[in-house]
Scaffold this motif. Structure first.
Motif, PDB file in Angstrom:
ATOM      1  N   ASN A 187       4.695   2.427 -15.328  1.00  0.00           N
ATOM      2  CA  ASN A 187       4.081   1.452 -16.236  1.00  0.00           C
ATOM      3  C   ASN A 187       2.561   1.522 -16.219  1.00  0.00           C
ATOM      4  O   ASN A 187       1.894   0.591 -16.670  1.00  0.00           O
ATOM      5  N   TYR A 188       2.008   2.611 -15.698  1.00  0.00           N
ATOM      6  CA  TYR A 188       0.556   2.716 -15.609  1.00  0.00           C
ATOM      7  C   TYR A 188      -0.036   2.987 -16.987  1.00  0.00           C
ATOM      8  O   TYR A 188       0.535   3.712 -17.809  1.00  0.00           O
ATOM      9  N   GLU A 189      -1.205   2.412 -17.224  1.00  0.00           N
ATOM     10  CA  GLU A 189      -1.854   2.533 -18.529  1.00  0.00           C
ATOM     11  C   GLU A 189      -2.542   3.892 -18.654  1.00  0.00           C
ATOM     12  O   GLU A 189      -3.265   4.317 -17.749  1.00  0.00           O
ATOM     13  N   ASN A 190      -2.324   4.557 -19.773  1.00  0.00           N
ATOM     14  CA  ASN A 190      -2.956   5.846 -20.032  1.00  0.00           C
ATOM     15  C   ASN A 190      -4.250   5.662 -20.812  1.00  0.00           C
ATOM     16  O   ASN A 190      -4.409   4.704 -21.577  1.00  0.00           O
ATOM     17  N   CYS A 191      -5.173   6.592 -20.618  1.00  0.00           N
ATOM     18  CA  CYS A 191      -6.419   6.591 -21.372  1.00  0.00           C
ATOM     19  C   CYS A 191      -6.893   8.029 -21.541  1.00  0.00           C
ATOM     20  O   CYS A 191      -6.380   8.947 -20.898  1.00  0.00           O
ATOM     21  N   LYS A 192      -7.865   8.226 -22.401  1.00  0.00           N
ATOM     22  CA  LYS A 192      -8.397   9.563 -22.682  1.00  0.00           C
ATOM     23  C   LYS A 192      -9.636   9.795 -21.831  1.00  0.00           C
ATOM     24  O   LYS A 192     -10.600   9.033 -21.890  1.00  0.00           O
ATOM     25  N   PHE A 193      -9.601  10.858 -21.029  1.00  0.00           N
ATOM     26  CA  PHE A 193     -10.743  11.218 -20.183  1.00  0.00           C
ATOM     27  C   PHE A 193     -11.094  12.663 -20.490  1.00  0.00           C
ATOM     28  O   PHE A 193     -10.376  13.579 -20.102  1.00  0.00           O
ATOM     29  N   TYR A 194     -12.190  12.847 -21.243  1.00  0.00           N
ATOM     30  CA  TYR A 194     -12.521  14.157 -21.798  1.00  0.00           C
ATOM     31  C   TYR A 194     -11.333  14.635 -22.636  1.00  0.00           C
ATOM     32  O   TYR A 194     -10.927  13.956 -23.558  1.00  0.00           O
ATOM     33  N   ARG A 195     -10.735  15.774 -22.276  1.00  0.00           N
ATOM     34  CA  ARG A 195      -9.603  16.289 -23.051  1.00  0.00           C
ATOM     35  C   ARG A 195      -8.278  16.081 -22.323  1.00  0.00           C
ATOM     36  O   ARG A 195      -7.306  16.775 -22.582  1.00  0.00           O
ATOM     37  N   ARG A 196      -8.246  15.098 -21.422  1.00  0.00           N
ATOM     38  CA  ARG A 196      -7.058  14.899 -20.605  1.00  0.00           C
ATOM     39  C   ARG A 196      -6.495  13.488 -20.760  1.00  0.00           C
ATOM     40  O   ARG A 196      -7.231  12.528 -20.994  1.00  0.00           O
ATOM     41  N   ASP A 199       0.822  -1.206   0.000  1.00  0.00           N
ATOM     42  CA  ASP A 199       0.000   0.000   0.000  1.00  0.00           C
ATOM     43  C   ASP A 199       0.860   1.262   0.000  1.00  0.00           C
ATOM     44  O   ASP A 199       0.470   2.294  -0.559  1.00  0.00           O
ATOM     45  N   LYS A 200       2.027   1.194   0.631  1.00  0.00           N
ATOM     46  CA  LYS A 200       2.929   2.348   0.595  1.00  0.00           C
ATOM     47  C   LYS A 200       3.352   2.650  -0.839  1.00  0.00           C
ATOM     48  O   LYS A 200       3.408   3.807  -1.257  1.00  0.00           O
ATOM     49  N   ASP A 201       3.641   1.602  -1.599  1.00  0.00           N
ATOM     50  CA  ASP A 201       4.048   1.795  -2.993  1.00  0.00           C
ATOM     51  C   ASP A 201       2.876   2.256  -3.855  1.00  0.00           C
ATOM     52  O   ASP A 201       3.023   3.119  -4.721  1.00  0.00           O
ATOM     53  N   ASN A 202       1.698   1.670  -3.615  1.00  0.00           N
ATOM     54  CA  ASN A 202       0.533   1.988  -4.443  1.00  0.00           C
ATOM     55  C   ASN A 202      -0.150   3.286  -4.036  1.00  0.00           C
ATOM     56  O   ASN A 202      -0.890   3.872  -4.820  1.00  0.00           O
ATOM     57  N   GLY A 203       0.087   3.726  -2.811  1.00  0.00           N
ATOM     58  CA  GLY A 203      -0.659   4.861  -2.275  1.00  0.00           C
ATOM     59  C   GLY A 203      -0.175   6.215  -2.732  1.00  0.00           C
ATOM     60  O   GLY A 203      -0.812   7.228  -2.435  1.00  0.00           O
ATOM     61  N   PHE A 204       0.951   6.255  -3.464  1.00  0.00           N
ATOM     62  CA  PHE A 204       1.466   7.553  -3.891  1.00  0.00           C
ATOM     63  C   PHE A 204       1.886   7.512  -5.349  1.00  0.00           C
ATOM     64  O   PHE A 204       2.833   6.820  -5.725  1.00  0.00           O
ATOM     65  N   MET A 205       1.141   8.225  -6.185  1.00  0.00           N
ATOM     66  CA  MET A 205       1.536   8.471  -7.566  1.00  0.00           C
ATOM     67  C   MET A 205       1.543   9.980  -7.762  1.00  0.00           C
ATOM     68  O   MET A 205       0.492  10.626  -7.694  1.00  0.00           O
ATOM     69  N   PHE A 206       2.717  10.559  -7.969  1.00  0.00           N
ATOM     70  CA  PHE A 206       2.810  12.010  -8.136  1.00  0.00           C
ATOM     71  C   PHE A 206       2.061  12.425  -9.395  1.00  0.00           C
ATOM     72  O   PHE A 206       2.104  11.733 -10.416  1.00  0.00           O
ATOM     73  N   HIS A 207       1.383  13.568  -9.315  1.00  0.00           N
ATOM     74  CA  HIS A 207       0.469  13.951 -10.398  1.00  0.00           C
ATOM     75  C   HIS A 207       1.194  14.194 -11.722  1.00  0.00           C
ATOM     76  O   HIS A 207       0.671  13.885 -12.795  1.00  0.00           O
ATOM     77  N   ASN A 208       2.404  14.745 -11.679  1.00  0.00           N
ATOM     78  CA  ASN A 208       3.147  15.014 -12.920  1.00  0.00           C
ATOM     79  C   ASN A 208       4.002  13.796 -13.254  1.00  0.00           C
ATOM     80  O   ASN A 208       5.158  13.691 -12.855  1.00  0.00           O
ATOM     81  N   GLY A 225      -6.327   9.646 -12.272  1.00  0.00           N
ATOM     82  CA  GLY A 225      -5.098  10.389 -12.053  1.00  0.00           C
ATOM     83  C   GLY A 225      -4.724  11.248 -13.251  1.00  0.00           C
ATOM     84  O   GLY A 225      -4.641  10.754 -14.382  1.00  0.00           O
ATOM     85  N   ILE A 226      -4.511  12.542 -13.013  1.00  0.00           N
ATOM     86  CA  ILE A 226      -4.119  13.486 -14.065  1.00  0.00           C
ATOM     87  C   ILE A 226      -3.071  14.440 -13.507  1.00  0.00           C
ATOM     88  O   ILE A 226      -2.884  14.539 -12.293  1.00  0.00           O
ATOM     89  N   VAL A 227      -2.407  15.159 -14.401  1.00  0.00           N
ATOM     90  CA  VAL A 227      -1.481  16.199 -13.974  1.00  0.00           C
ATOM     91  C   VAL A 227      -2.273  17.483 -13.740  1.00  0.00           C
ATOM     92  O   VAL A 227      -3.175  17.821 -14.510  1.00  0.00           O
ATOM     93  N   LEU A 228      -1.969  18.177 -12.644  1.00  0.00           N
ATOM     94  CA  LEU A 228      -2.635  19.431 -12.309  1.00  0.00           C
ATOM     95  C   LEU A 228      -1.701  20.600 -12.576  1.00  0.00           C
ATOM     96  O   LEU A 228      -0.479  20.448 -12.622  1.00  0.00           O
ATOM     97  N   HIS A 229      -2.298  21.768 -12.734  1.00  0.00           N
ATOM     98  CA  HIS A 229      -1.525  22.981 -12.971  1.00  0.00           C
ATOM     99  C   HIS A 229      -0.596  23.238 -11.787  1.00  0.00           C
ATOM    100  O   HIS A 229      -0.962  23.014 -10.631  1.00  0.00           O
ATOM    101  N   LYS A 230       0.608  23.705 -12.072  1.00  0.00           N
ATOM    102  CA  LYS A 230       1.600  23.961 -11.023  1.00  0.00           C
ATOM    103  C   LYS A 230       1.042  24.845  -9.912  1.00  0.00           C
ATOM    104  O   LYS A 230       1.330  24.642  -8.727  1.00  0.00           O
ATOM    105  N   ASN A 231       0.231  25.837 -10.266  1.00  0.00           N
ATOM    106  CA  ASN A 231      -0.273  26.796  -9.281  1.00  0.00           C
ATOM    107  C   ASN A 231      -1.557  26.347  -8.593  1.00  0.00           C
ATOM    108  O   ASN A 231      -2.119  27.112  -7.805  1.00  0.00           O
ATOM    109  N   PHE A 232      -2.024  25.143  -8.893  1.00  0.00           N
ATOM    110  CA  PHE A 232      -3.293  24.713  -8.296  1.00  0.00           C
ATOM    111  C   PHE A 232      -3.171  24.642  -6.776  1.00  0.00           C
ATOM    112  O   PHE A 232      -2.218  24.082  -6.237  1.00  0.00           O
ATOM    113  N   ASP A 233      -4.151  25.213  -6.096  1.00  0.00           N
ATOM    114  CA  ASP A 233      -4.206  25.166  -4.634  1.00  0.00           C
ATOM    115  C   ASP A 233      -5.673  25.077  -4.242  1.00  0.00           C
ATOM    116  O   ASP A 233      -6.425  26.043  -4.383  1.00  0.00           O
TER     117      ASP A 233
END
Length: 550
Positions: free
Chosen positions: A181-190, A165-174, A281-289
């Motif tokens: 090795n995670y599979e990518n897919c199209k979600f709306y425009r992301r 769970d320690k390994d699976n519990g953290f995936m950095f957004h960028n 899981g997606i990448v968020l804008h650097k300034n997102f708060d």
């Protein structure tokens, strides 16, 4: 050019022959006072700083020093304007003279209900513990204000995960910074992944928030983050609450993956400790708060309530959405630890309302408003797809002045003012409250019209059902914000009134005045640009051709 307010730190320079000159350096106030800016022991706790004349340099009711634009004048007011409790005056006098001390008394805390110009502020009376003292070698004094129920950290011992769970519990957004090795897919425009939720750290997560803001994260940084979260490396600069919060919020990812739903845009969870977890899981804008987003402030302004926002254009790329959001609390505590939310497409929400309120499509029409009077659902907007329609929420006084006029007469729609020192105005906002004895709703009937208004249980919503709309001679300009409309019109639109400021005495007249407004918090989150999704399969396949019902 330096962004935000600055101050000059100066010392005299002397040589053997005497005075030689003055040496100064300009420093951002936001960086100089970052510990105060991001101090948050509990939802209502805060710190403020004054100079020897009693002028407030930093206070949560003043604009954030980091975001004051160069063409704007700084808001410099006497601290007695912001701290109005009679018992606070002895504290202020002690601070001005460089004294130290502590004191306990009841005071009014002002908190946002959402976006200030739309939702206004709310006042809560709580017992406060004040501790103050001077800052050495300066004419500044600092005061920390605490409440009885302080925020308590989520202890790591309560959420000890397995190694897996320690390994699976953290995936950095960028994910561009570290390969996976995670599979990518199209979600709306992301470009997204269903394998894991993404985790982002906001400035509140760091011991030095502005060092994070002023630098770009690297692969080396992310490696240090992961090593610390998985207990294989030292702390790279996080506050003590971060690792336990990542472990605790992983429970949300497990729930989301075990309970897939294809009618939401995003599901996410933001914590007071500066963790933002998003699924897919997606990448968020650097300034997102998330703590600067309106939905966060709306949720904290309405704890224990299922809060629904007005429709808006999703900055993450999923079109026009509404957000359902609820506060999370530690067991046996009223202190907010986090908020959990889900975004729904506008079309789904309209279908959902038609399903649970069939009378809205059977001879009658429905309008849904929130408890500030803003339109959540309206027949005109049901099929709207033009995103410009949803740049700003529309108020009932603008969209339906006839209903607004009648609701005011029946004491359902009531305005409240607060003093906005950033604009030197009394700012007006509305509250929708059912009158005493009518908590279940009202049936309003006259010769020309008939309609009913009912609260939606356990939420911030009210539904109006009608056949014909009442008329009104009032017109409120939808193109103008309350900052541009002065309260001279009998229609009582969202508006403002000027307040008098004595610039020589540096004082406002606070006798019989309205309470201060909460500060205008700029939303600097930014919008994500559409990702390159060529060749990716969709994350969810709607299989519309296999469905037999709407």
């Amino acid at each position: 050019m330096i962004a935000g307010l600055i101050t000059s730190l100066c010392r005299t320079v002397k040589v053997a022959t005497g005075f030689h000159g003055v040496m100064c350096t300009d420093v951002k106030i936001s960086e100089l006072l970052s510990e105060i800016e991001y101090f948050s022991e509990e939802e209502y706790s805060y710190g403020f700083m004054i100079d020897g004349n009693g002028r407030a340099l930093m206070h949560p009711l003043l604009p954030n020093a980091a975001f004051v634009k160069f063409e704007e004048d700084p808001v410099l007011v006497d601290i007695s304007v912001l701290e109005r409790a009679q018992a606070a005056q002895t504290v202020i006098e002690s601070m001005k003279s460089g004294g130290t001390g502590s004191k306990v008394f009841n005071k009014v805390f002002t908190k946002p209900r959402g976006k200030l110009v739309n939702d206004g502020s709310k006042d809560i009376n709580l017992q406060a513990h004040l501790v103050w003292g001077p800052i050495p070698q300066s004419n500044f004094s600092l005061c920390i204000v605490l409440v009885d129920e302080s925020y308590s950290e989520i202890k790591e011992s309560q959420f000890i995960p397995s190694d897996a769970d320690k390994d699976n519990g953290f995936m950095f957004h960028n994910r561009d910074l570290l390969s996976d090795n995670y599979e990518n897919c199209k979600f709306y425009r992301r470009k997204a992944t269903l394998d894991h939720s993404s985790v982002m750290f906001t400035p509140s997560a760091f011991q030095n928030p502005f060092q994070f803001i002023d630098s770009d994260e690297t692969a080396e940084d992310v490696t240090k983050y992961k090593n610390y979260i998985t207990s294989t490396g030292s702390n790279p600069g996080f506050k003590s609450t971060v690792r336990s919060s990542v472990w605790a919020t992983y429970k949300a990812e497990q729930f989301w993956k075990q309970n897939p739903i294809n009618y939401t845009s995003w599901r996410y969870l933001g914590t007071k400790s500066g963790i933002m977890r998003t699924y897919p899981g997606i990448v968020l804008h650097k300034n997102f708060d998330h703590e600067k987003r309106p939905w966060w402030r709306q949720a904290l302004g309405h704890p224990h309530t299922m809060y629904l926002t007005t429709p808006y254009v999703d900055g993450w790329g999923s079109g026009i959405v509404l957000t359902f959001i609820h506060t999370l609390h530690k067991a046996n505590s009223s202190a907010v630890t986090a908020t959990v939310a889900a975004d729904f497409p506008l079309q789904y929400f309209n279908w959902f309302i038609s399903k649970i309120y069939p009378s809205c499509d059977d001879g009658k029409s429905c309008i849904i408003i929130d408890n500030s009077g803003f339109i959540v659902m309206h027949p005109r907007l049901k099929e709207a797809s033009d995103e410009t329609e949803f740049n700003e929420p529309q108020h009932i006084t603008v969209e339906e002045p006839g209903f607004a006029e009648i609701l005011r007469k029946n004491l359902v729609l009531n305005f409240k003012e607060c003093q906005d020192f950033s604009k030197n105005t009394n700012l007006r906002s509305y509250r929708v409250i059912m009158p005493s004895g009518s908590s279940g709703g009202l049936n309003i009937k006259e010769e020309e019209y008939e309609f009913e208004i009912r609260p939606v249980a356990d939420s911030n919503l009210f539904i109006i059902r009608f056949q014909a709309k009442p008329s009104s001679g009032c017109v409120c300009d939808k193109e103008k914000t309350p900052d541009a409309v002065q309260c001279t019109d009998p229609c009582q639109c969202l508006c403002h009134e000027p307040i008098t400021y004595d610039i020589c005495a540096n004082r406002y007249n606070t006798e019989s005045a309205s309470s201060p407004c909460s500060a205008r918090i700029p939303d600097t989150s930014g919008k994500n640009k559409p990702d390159v999704t060529d060749g990716l399969k969709t994350c969810f396949t709607p299989t519309c051709h296999l469905k037999t019902t709407k």
